[in-house]
Design a protein around this motif. Sequence first.
Motif, PDB file in Angstrom:
ATOM      1  N   THR A  45       0.827  -1.206   0.000  1.00  0.00           N
ATOM      2  CA  THR A  45       0.000   0.000   0.000  1.00  0.00           C
ATOM      3  C   THR A  45       0.857   1.249   0.000  1.00  0.00           C
ATOM      4  OG1 THR A  45      -1.713  -1.183   1.214  1.00  0.00           O
ATOM      5  CG2 THR A  45      -1.855   1.206   1.207  1.00  0.00           C
ATOM      6  N   ASN A  46       1.925   1.256   0.803  1.00  0.00           N
ATOM      7  CA  ASN A  46       2.775   2.442   0.870  1.00  0.00           C
ATOM      8  C   ASN A  46       3.573   2.640  -0.413  1.00  0.00           C
ATOM      9  OD1 ASN A  46       3.363   4.700   2.384  1.00  0.00           O
ATOM     10  ND2 ASN A  46       5.131   3.784   3.373  1.00  0.00           N
ATOM     11  N   VAL A  48       2.428   1.918  -3.387  1.00  0.00           N
ATOM     12  CA  VAL A  48       1.449   2.472  -4.330  1.00  0.00           C
ATOM     13  C   VAL A  48       1.164   3.935  -4.027  1.00  0.00           C
ATOM     14  CG1 VAL A  48      -0.960   2.329  -5.093  1.00  0.00           C
ATOM     15  CG2 VAL A  48       0.398   0.252  -4.880  1.00  0.00           C
ATOM     16  N   THR A  49       0.922   4.258  -2.738  1.00  0.00           N
ATOM     17  CA  THR A  49       0.632   5.659  -2.408  1.00  0.00           C
ATOM     18  C   THR A  49       1.845   6.544  -2.644  1.00  0.00           C
ATOM     19  OG1 THR A  49       1.161   5.302  -0.071  1.00  0.00           O
ATOM     20  CG2 THR A  49      -1.156   5.094  -0.726  1.00  0.00           C
ATOM     21  N   VAL A  52       1.924   7.187  -6.384  1.00  0.00           N
ATOM     22  CA  VAL A  52       0.873   8.122  -6.793  1.00  0.00           C
ATOM     23  C   VAL A  52       1.262   9.550  -6.429  1.00  0.00           C
ATOM     24  CG1 VAL A  52      -1.506   8.820  -6.315  1.00  0.00           C
ATOM     25  CG2 VAL A  52      -0.988   6.424  -6.760  1.00  0.00           C
ATOM     26  N   ARG A  53       1.828   9.710  -5.238  1.00  0.00           N
ATOM     27  CA  ARG A  53       2.203  11.036  -4.785  1.00  0.00           C
ATOM     28  C   ARG A  53       3.564  11.473  -5.306  1.00  0.00           C
ATOM     29  NH1 ARG A  53       3.366  10.740   0.179  1.00  0.00           N
ATOM     30  NH2 ARG A  53       3.545  12.947   0.451  1.00  0.00           N
ATOM     31  N   ASN A  61       9.734   3.397   0.677  1.00  0.00           N
ATOM     32  CA  ASN A  61       8.289   3.328   0.916  1.00  0.00           C
ATOM     33  C   ASN A  61       7.865   1.951   1.395  1.00  0.00           C
ATOM     34  OD1 ASN A  61       7.798   6.002   0.247  1.00  0.00           O
ATOM     35  ND2 ASN A  61       7.468   5.545  -1.904  1.00  0.00           N
ATOM     36  N   SER A 100       3.925   5.933  10.462  1.00  0.00           N
ATOM     37  CA  SER A 100       4.571   6.280   9.211  1.00  0.00           C
ATOM     38  C   SER A 100       5.283   7.631   9.308  1.00  0.00           C
ATOM     39  CB  SER A 100       3.551   6.296   8.071  1.00  0.00           C
ATOM     40  OG  SER A 100       4.190   6.504   6.843  1.00  0.00           O
ATOM     41  N   ILE A 118      -0.070  10.762   5.690  1.00  0.00           N
ATOM     42  CA  ILE A 118      -1.149  10.404   4.755  1.00  0.00           C
ATOM     43  C   ILE A 118      -0.934   8.983   4.215  1.00  0.00           C
ATOM     44  CG2 ILE A 118      -2.142  10.941   2.495  1.00  0.00           C
ATOM     45  CD1 ILE A 118      -1.639  13.918   3.202  1.00  0.00           C
ATOM     46  N   ASP A 119       0.315   8.680   3.853  1.00  0.00           N
ATOM     47  CA  ASP A 119       0.615   7.318   3.391  1.00  0.00           C
ATOM     48  C   ASP A 119       0.306   6.292   4.477  1.00  0.00           C
ATOM     49  OD1 ASP A 119       1.476   8.348   1.002  1.00  0.00           O
ATOM     50  OD2 ASP A 119       3.611   8.210   1.467  1.00  0.00           O
ATOM     51  N   ALA A 122      -3.361   5.671   4.872  1.00  0.00           N
ATOM     52  CA  ALA A 122      -3.833   4.768   3.814  1.00  0.00           C
ATOM     53  C   ALA A 122      -3.485   3.324   4.141  1.00  0.00           C
ATOM     54  CB  ALA A 122      -3.232   5.170   2.471  1.00  0.00           C
TER      55      ALA A 122
END
Length: 137
Positions: A45-46, A48-49, A52-53, A61, A100, A118-119, A122
């Motif tokens: 998940t991290n 991917v986020t 994206v960011r 990550n 995080s 934010i990561d 998520a």
Amino acid sequence: MNNILKRALLPSLMAASLAGVTIVPAKPAAADDQVLRDAGIGAVTNVVTGAVRGNGNVLGNAVKGGVTGAAVNGANGLRNTRNRRHRNAAQDIGVGAGTSAVTGVITGDGRDTLGNAIDGAAVGGAIHLFNQWQIIS
């Protein structure tokens, strides 16, 4: 005579030792499976986020996400059995965001603490969803 003994005994000794090594650890503990599962969910998940960011590299990550996933699992593992089955989304997201952010500072990615939080939020949300709906058993 020495070569004959080596050729006769070594193959059977190696086969016996390999069979013993593969049979003994038949099943790991269930708690370890859950920690590894949540750490894996967090890492993916991290990554991917972060992609994206446009923040950080893949390995950094993944490390932050894995630590965050393990922390979310640990926060729920400290609770009693009833509460572990009925997880709290706010707790999972909050623990993910805090972990995080702190992990980002420790690993040297402290210039974007809000983005790390934010990561992590998520990650906590993803782990909550996967465990709540038992998508991954």
